[in-house]
Scaffold this motif. Structure first.
Motif, short mmCIF file in Angstrom:
data_model
loop_
_atom_site.label_atom_id
_atom_site.label_comp_id
_atom_site.label_asym_id
_atom_site.label_seq_id
_atom_site.Cartn_x
_atom_site.Cartn_y
_atom_site.Cartn_z
N LYS A 1 -30.93 19.06 -35.12
CA LYS A 1 -31.41 18.47 -33.88
C LYS A 1 -30.54 18.97 -32.74
CE LYS A 1 -32.78 14.02 -32.00
NZ LYS A 1 -32.93 12.60 -32.32
N ALA A 2 -31.16 19.67 -31.80
CA ALA A 2 -30.45 20.17 -30.62
C ALA A 2 -30.85 19.31 -29.43
CB ALA A 2 -30.82 21.63 -30.36
N THR A 3 -29.86 18.70 -28.82
CA THR A 3 -30.09 17.84 -27.67
C THR A 3 -29.45 18.50 -26.46
OG1 THR A 3 -29.97 15.93 -29.13
CG2 THR A 3 -29.75 15.50 -26.78
N ILE A 4 -30.26 18.75 -25.44
CA ILE A 4 -29.81 19.44 -24.24
C ILE A 4 -29.84 18.45 -23.07
CG2 ILE A 4 -30.15 21.46 -22.74
CD1 ILE A 4 -29.94 22.20 -25.75
N TYR A 5 -28.72 18.33 -22.38
CA TYR A 5 -28.64 17.46 -21.21
C TYR A 5 -28.89 18.31 -19.97
CZ TYR A 5 -26.72 14.28 -24.59
OH TYR A 5 -26.56 13.50 -25.70
N VAL A 6 -29.84 17.88 -19.13
CA VAL A 6 -30.32 18.67 -18.01
C VAL A 6 -30.12 17.93 -16.69
CG1 VAL A 6 -32.38 19.74 -17.00
CG2 VAL A 6 -32.05 19.78 -19.48
N LYS A 7 -29.64 18.64 -15.70
CA LYS A 7 -29.50 18.13 -14.34
C LYS A 7 -30.52 18.87 -13.48
CE LYS A 7 -26.82 15.80 -11.42
NZ LYS A 7 -27.11 14.40 -11.29
N LYS A 8 -31.35 18.12 -12.75
CA LYS A 8 -32.37 18.78 -11.94
C LYS A 8 -31.75 19.57 -10.79
CE LYS A 8 -33.42 14.89 -8.96
NZ LYS A 8 -34.39 13.94 -8.49
N LYS A 9 -32.51 20.51 -10.28
CA LYS A 9 -32.09 21.36 -9.17
C LYS A 9 -31.82 20.49 -7.94
CE LYS A 9 -34.78 24.48 -6.70
NZ LYS A 9 -35.70 25.60 -6.65
N GLU A 10 -30.74 20.80 -7.25
CA GLU A 10 -30.36 20.08 -6.03
C GLU A 10 -31.52 20.04 -5.04
OE1 GLU A 10 -27.92 17.85 -3.69
OE2 GLU A 10 -27.22 18.73 -5.57
N GLY A 11 -31.82 18.85 -4.54
CA GLY A 11 -32.86 18.69 -3.53
C GLY A 11 -34.26 18.51 -4.10
N MET A 12 -34.44 18.66 -5.39
CA MET A 12 -35.77 18.53 -6.00
C MET A 12 -36.09 17.05 -6.21
SD MET A 12 -37.09 20.42 -9.46
CE MET A 12 -38.59 21.35 -9.20
N SER A 13 -37.31 16.66 -5.88
CA SER A 13 -37.72 15.27 -6.08
C SER A 13 -37.93 14.99 -7.57
CB SER A 13 -39.02 14.96 -5.32
OG SER A 13 -40.12 15.60 -5.96
N ASP A 14 -37.85 13.73 -7.95
CA ASP A 14 -38.11 13.35 -9.34
C ASP A 14 -39.51 13.78 -9.77
OD1 ASP A 14 -35.60 12.19 -9.30
OD2 ASP A 14 -36.33 10.12 -9.46
N GLU A 15 -40.48 13.58 -8.90
CA GLU A 15 -41.87 13.92 -9.21
C GLU A 15 -42.04 15.42 -9.44
OE1 GLU A 15 -40.90 12.10 -6.51
OE2 GLU A 15 -41.52 10.12 -7.25
N ASP A 16 -41.44 16.24 -8.57
CA ASP A 16 -41.54 17.69 -8.73
C ASP A 16 -40.82 18.17 -9.99
OD1 ASP A 16 -43.07 17.88 -6.44
OD2 ASP A 16 -41.42 18.57 -5.17
N MET B 1 -25.80 22.27 -17.52
CA MET B 1 -26.45 21.98 -18.79
C MET B 1 -25.41 21.85 -19.90
SD MET B 1 -29.53 24.08 -20.68
CE MET B 1 -28.60 25.57 -20.89
N LYS B 2 -25.57 20.85 -20.75
CA LYS B 2 -24.70 20.63 -21.91
C LYS B 2 -25.57 20.52 -23.15
CE LYS B 2 -20.85 19.95 -19.57
NZ LYS B 2 -19.90 20.99 -19.47
N MET B 3 -24.98 20.83 -24.31
CA MET B 3 -25.74 20.83 -25.55
C MET B 3 -24.95 20.11 -26.64
SD MET B 3 -26.80 24.11 -27.91
CE MET B 3 -28.22 24.68 -27.02
N MET B 4 -25.68 19.45 -27.52
CA MET B 4 -25.10 18.86 -28.72
C MET B 4 -26.06 19.18 -29.86
SD MET B 4 -23.94 14.94 -29.29
CE MET B 4 -25.31 14.26 -30.21
N VAL B 5 -25.52 19.68 -30.97
CA VAL B 5 -26.37 20.07 -32.11
C VAL B 5 -25.79 19.45 -33.38
CG1 VAL B 5 -27.30 22.00 -33.43
CG2 VAL B 5 -26.93 22.25 -30.97
#
Length: 144
Positions: free
Chosen positions: A21-36, A126-130
């Motif tokens: 199981k690979a779990t990737i933690y993601v941070k959205k692009k600066e200034g991007m809305s949640d909806e986009d 981005m961070k990963m845990m496997v």
């Protein structure tokens, strides 16, 4: 036949799913809305990834969002005391073994997906845990 070194699970243990199981933690692009962010991730990036993952025997692929609505909700439930991670999404891949994961990561089409990250996420954060997953309850029922 998968070489023993690439098998999933911990030897001589019970209760683990025997998956990778690979779990990737993601941070959205600066200034991007949640909806986009949701729209791009769900309808563009993930849709491009799905057939490549299927080609390499993926068991499951899911996205979990942790956005403003979710953060507010859990803070309300926990009276402002929730210690929340500073990530906007979790991407989870479940593969039958490490070889399948490696084949996806080194697939030329899979590698090309990385260039799409700039459109919706901050790749530097981005961070990963496997690892394997110890399963206690599935479908509402205690396992084992």
């Amino acid at each position: 036949m998968v070489p023993k070194a690439f098998e999933a699970g911990y030897p001589k243990t019970l209760g683990f799913r025997k998956v990778v199981k690979a779990t990737i933690y993601v941070k959205k692009k600066e200034g991007m809305s949640d909806e986009d962010f949701i729209d791009y991730y769900n309808t563009k990036h993930a849709q491009r990834a799905a057939p490549i993952l299927q080609r390499h025997g993926i068991i499951s692929y899911s996205l979990t969002y942790h956005l403003e609505r979710d953060r507010k909700m859990i803070q309300d439930i926990m009276h402002g005391k929730a210690q929340l991670m500073d990530y906007d999404a979790i991407c989870t891949f479940v593969f039958p073994d490490y070889l399948a994961l490696a084949k996806f990561l080194y697939d030329k089409d899979g590698a090309a997906l990385s260039s799409d990250h700039d459109n919706f996420m901050d790749d530097k954060l981005m961070k990963m845990m496997v690892g394997d997953e110890y399963l206690l309850i599935e479908d509402g029922n205690k396992v084992g």
